[in-house]
Design an enzyme around this catalytic site. Structure first.
Site, PDB file in Angstrom:
ATOM      1  N   PRO A 112       0.823  -1.216   0.000  1.00  0.00           N
ATOM      2  CA  PRO A 112       0.000   0.000   0.000  1.00  0.00           C
ATOM      3  C   PRO A 112       0.855   1.263   0.000  1.00  0.00           C
ATOM      4  O   PRO A 112       1.901   1.324   0.651  1.00  0.00           O
ATOM      5  CB  PRO A 112      -0.811  -0.115   1.298  1.00  0.00           C
ATOM      6  CG  PRO A 112      -0.142  -1.132   2.123  1.00  0.00           C
ATOM      7  CD  PRO A 112       0.692  -1.987   1.226  1.00  0.00           C
ATOM      8  N   HIS A 113       0.419   2.245  -0.772  1.00  0.00           N
ATOM      9  CA  HIS A 113       1.092   3.537  -0.856  1.00  0.00           C
ATOM     10  C   HIS A 113       0.055   4.581  -1.235  1.00  0.00           C
ATOM     11  O   HIS A 113      -1.058   4.236  -1.636  1.00  0.00           O
ATOM     12  CB  HIS A 113       2.245   3.493  -1.863  1.00  0.00           C
ATOM     13  CG  HIS A 113       1.852   2.973  -3.211  1.00  0.00           C
ATOM     14  ND1 HIS A 113       1.600   1.631  -3.452  1.00  0.00           N
ATOM     15  CD2 HIS A 113       1.652   3.607  -4.383  1.00  0.00           C
ATOM     16  CE1 HIS A 113       1.265   1.473  -4.723  1.00  0.00           C
ATOM     17  NE2 HIS A 113       1.280   2.651  -5.300  1.00  0.00           N
ATOM     18  N   GLY A 114       0.395   5.836  -1.105  1.00  0.00           N
ATOM     19  CA  GLY A 114      -0.560   6.913  -1.345  1.00  0.00           C
ATOM     20  C   GLY A 114      -0.817   7.184  -2.814  1.00  0.00           C
ATOM     21  O   GLY A 114      -0.131   6.668  -3.696  1.00  0.00           O
TER      22      GLY A 114
END
Length: 145
Positions: free
Chosen positions: A60-62
């Site tokens: 997960p990342h922005g």
């Protein structure tokens, strides 16, 4: 990949992928890599496209808009012995995740980090080693190879 012990959480348990992503983001916030808004952007990204990568890992990342919330490049690693499902309601497979890499890359560095993680985790044996790690030092040594 410069990992510190405070970037790693072993033996975690989560009921949902949202809880797991939130925790991965909280580690990034606590260690000064991102502002707290970045965590919401990680959840938003997951709603747009799954960060499940196969081989029992998720990264997960922005969103692109969240780049302004990144102070420094950083990574969080969560080991989840019981696993957590990253499947969407429409998925036919379960998409079980045992290792989460929360990612925040400054100035495009996230692509290099993604590449290193993908190469390391493409070998399922490496994922098993991370899953079986008993200490944070062991995780750091594995990911430093």
């Amino acid at each position: 990949m410069l990992l510190k012990e405070q970037d790693i959480l072993l033996g975690q348990e989560f009921a949902t992928k949202e809880e797991a992503i939130r925790k991965a983001g909280e580690v990034l916030v606590a260690n000064g890599y991102v502002d707290s808004e970045y965590v919401d952007a990680m959840l938003e990204r997951e709603n747009i496209v799954s960060t499940y990568m196969g081989n029992f890992i998720a990264i997960p990342h922005g969103t692109d808009d969240a780049k302004k919330s990144i102070k420094n490049t950083g990574i969080s690693v969560l080991q989840i012995p019981g696993g957590v499902s990253f499947a969407s309601p429409e998925d036919t497979e379960d998409k079980l995740v045992f290792i989460i890499f929360g990612l925040a890359g400054k100035d495009g560095e996230h692509l290099e980090l993604l590449s290193k993680i993908a190469i390391f985790c493409s070998d399922q044996e490496n994922v098993v080693k991370l899953f079986s790690a008993k200490t944070k030092e062991e995780v750091i040594n594995l990911l430093s190879e």
